[in-house]
Design a protein around this motif. Structure first.
Motif, PDB file in Angstrom:
ATOM      1  N   UNK A 182       9.055  94.541 -21.049  1.00  0.00           N
ATOM      2  CA  UNK A 182       8.926  93.638 -19.903  1.00  0.00           C
ATOM      3  C   UNK A 182       7.533  93.716 -19.288  1.00  0.00           C
ATOM      4  N   UNK A 183       7.179  94.881 -18.780  1.00  0.00           N
ATOM      5  CA  UNK A 183       5.899  94.997 -18.088  1.00  0.00           C
ATOM      6  C   UNK A 183       4.753  94.810 -19.070  1.00  0.00           C
ATOM      7  N   UNK A 184       4.940  95.337 -20.286  1.00  0.00           N
ATOM      8  CA  UNK A 184       3.851  95.286 -21.252  1.00  0.00           C
ATOM      9  C   UNK A 184       3.670  93.941 -21.905  1.00  0.00           C
ATOM     10  N   UNK A 194      18.251  87.854 -15.660  1.00  0.00           N
ATOM     11  CA  UNK A 194      18.547  88.726 -16.802  1.00  0.00           C
ATOM     12  C   UNK A 194      18.506  90.193 -16.370  1.00  0.00           C
ATOM     13  N   UNK A 195      17.562  90.517 -15.467  1.00  0.00           N
ATOM     14  CA  UNK A 195      17.458  91.900 -15.022  1.00  0.00           C
ATOM     15  C   UNK A 195      18.634  92.314 -14.153  1.00  0.00           C
ATOM     16  N   UNK A 203      17.193  92.989 -23.138  1.00  0.00           N
ATOM     17  CA  UNK A 203      15.726  93.024 -23.038  1.00  0.00           C
ATOM     18  C   UNK A 203      15.100  92.323 -24.240  1.00  0.00           C
ATOM     19  N   UNK A 204      15.655  92.587 -25.436  1.00  0.00           N
ATOM     20  CA  UNK A 204      15.110  91.959 -26.644  1.00  0.00           C
ATOM     21  C   UNK A 204      15.284  90.445 -26.598  1.00  0.00           C
ATOM     22  N   UNK A 205      16.496  90.011 -26.186  1.00  0.00           N
ATOM     23  CA  UNK A 205      16.752  88.574 -26.130  1.00  0.00           C
ATOM     24  C   UNK A 205      15.823  87.926 -25.097  1.00  0.00           C
ATOM     25  N   UNK A 206      15.577  88.626 -23.985  1.00  0.00           N
ATOM     26  CA  UNK A 206      14.683  88.073 -22.967  1.00  0.00           C
ATOM     27  C   UNK A 206      13.281  87.914 -23.531  1.00  0.00           C
ATOM     28  N   UNK A 207      12.827  88.874 -24.345  1.00  0.00           N
ATOM     29  CA  UNK A 207      11.497  88.771 -24.938  1.00  0.00           C
ATOM     30  C   UNK A 207      11.423  87.558 -25.860  1.00  0.00           C
ATOM     31  N   UNK A 208      12.469  87.363 -26.690  1.00  0.00           N
ATOM     32  CA  UNK A 208      12.485  86.209 -27.592  1.00  0.00           C
ATOM     33  C   UNK A 208      12.508  84.917 -26.798  1.00  0.00           C
ATOM     34  N   UNK A 224      12.180  83.233 -12.403  1.00  0.00           N
ATOM     35  CA  UNK A 224      13.534  83.297 -11.862  1.00  0.00           C
ATOM     36  C   UNK A 224      14.553  83.663 -12.929  1.00  0.00           C
ATOM     37  N   UNK A 225      14.397  83.082 -14.123  1.00  0.00           N
ATOM     38  CA  UNK A 225      15.326  83.399 -15.208  1.00  0.00           C
ATOM     39  C   UNK A 225      15.243  84.876 -15.579  1.00  0.00           C
TER      40      UNK A 225
END
Lengths: 160, 183
Positions: free
Chosen positions: B62-64, A39-40, A86-91, A34-35
């Motif tokens: 994201x997908x990867x 973000x998206x 996107x980077x912050x979401x990955x972290x 959900x989070x």
């Protein structure tokens, strides 16, 4: 030409679905999904904003006084912001999943309605809340050998 | 309806429907796989909006990476396979959650729809190429970009520290726990 209502409605749906998933799910990993959706939603709006002409919405809605001039901002704030998000979401998801795995290792469950306390041991901490579903399912490997059903539900004793 | 608008509508519909399925699916793994569909079609949305590099980043990161992490987490927390009815919080909280979700969607959509009214935009694909975005990132955004790399490093170290089992505490706390014994 793409009508701006499209991206706006898409972002609204994504944000709404994200809030619902964040609040209604019990599994901690599904809460994180959900989070991600929220973000998206922000990303969709940022990328949409980057397609606006110089002056933004005010020029588009100006009413045909002057043709919109294509933006020449070399900094591309909308798209760079999307990449930053996107980077912050990955972290964020890396760290959050590490925490989820730690909780699972300690409690053998990531059911958020069962996790009442974050601390290891406090006077009010109770390992096995009311319905007992978690206790039987999650803690077999912590019990001594022998039939699980025959034993009383263990209660964590807190040393003062 | 132009070709670009049609393409955008198709990707947007797919993304919205998959997002709704991702938060309502009763299969844990299916929820994660619907997330893949959402994020992938969002990459298509970005492409039709002329943001080529953002779409590629979306697919790569994201997908990867993110979805693989989520699937790994589901696997390592022994997620139940098959139809489950205990994925949702109690009924009252579910009701409150749907009210909150609808309110958020209505608020965001309503405010922004009145703001954009009937305006349209013409995406310029030359502004989303890797060259243009690269010049922006390493030109004007160099300092925020370096901060981002610091953030990623901090998150990496943090994740390691959180998930590490101290060697001494290992034997003392939970010898019966197979996960700690294995590590």
């Amino acid at each position: 030409m793409i009508h701006l209502a499209g991206p706006v409605v898409l972002a609204a749906v994504l944000a709404g679905a994200g809030v619902y998933g964040l609040l209604a799910r019990r599994n901690a990993v599904l809460v994180l999904i959900g989070a991600e959706l929220m973000l998206n939603a922000a990303n969709v709006l940022a990328v949409t904003a980057s397609t606006l002409p110089a002056g933004g919405l005010a020029v588009l809605r100006g009413g045909g006084k002057a043709a919109p001039v294509a933006s020449t901002d070399p900094l591309l704030p909308g798209q760079v912001l999307a990449i930053v998000v996107i980077t912050i979401a990955a972290a964020e998801i890396g760290l959050a999943l590490a925490v989820v795995l730690l909780v699972f290792r300690r409690r053998s469950s990531i059911d958020l309605t069962q996790l009442r306390e974050l601390g290891e041991a406090s006077p009010t901490y109770e390992e096995h809340p009311d319905d007992g579903e978690l206790t039987a399912a999650g803690h077999e490997d912590l019990l001594p050998d022998g039939p699980v059903a025959a034993r009383p539900v263990p209660v964590v004793e807190v040393t003062p | 309806m132009s070709g670009a608008e049609l393409l955008f509508a198709a990707f947007a519909l797919l993304a919205a429907a998959a997002a709704l399925l991702a938060v309502t699916s009763r299969h844990v793994v299916h929820a994660a796989l619907w997330l893949v569909v959402t994020l992938g079609s969002l990459a298509g949305v970005y492409l039709t909006l002329g943001a080529e590099l953002v779409a590629l980043m979306q697919l790569l990161v994201y997908v990867g990476a993110v979805v693989v992490l989520v699937l790994f987490a589901l696997m390592m927390t022994r997620a139940p396979i098959g139809l489950r009815n205990d994925l949702y919080a109690p009924r009252g909280q579910r009701l409150a959650a749907s009210v909150a979700g609808l309110a958020t969607a209505g608020l965001v959509g309503g405010v922004l729809l009145t703001a954009v009214s009937d305006a349209g935009t013409r995406p310029d694909a030359t502004r989303g190429t890797p060259q243009a975005v690269g010049q922006a990132v390493f030109g004007g955004w160099a300092l925020p970009f370096e901060l981002l790399s610091l953030l990623l490093l901090a998150a990496l170290v943090g994740a390691l520290v959180v998930s590490r089992v101290p060697a001494a505490a290992d034997a003392r706390t939970d010898p019966a726990d197979p996960m700690e014994a294995a590590s």
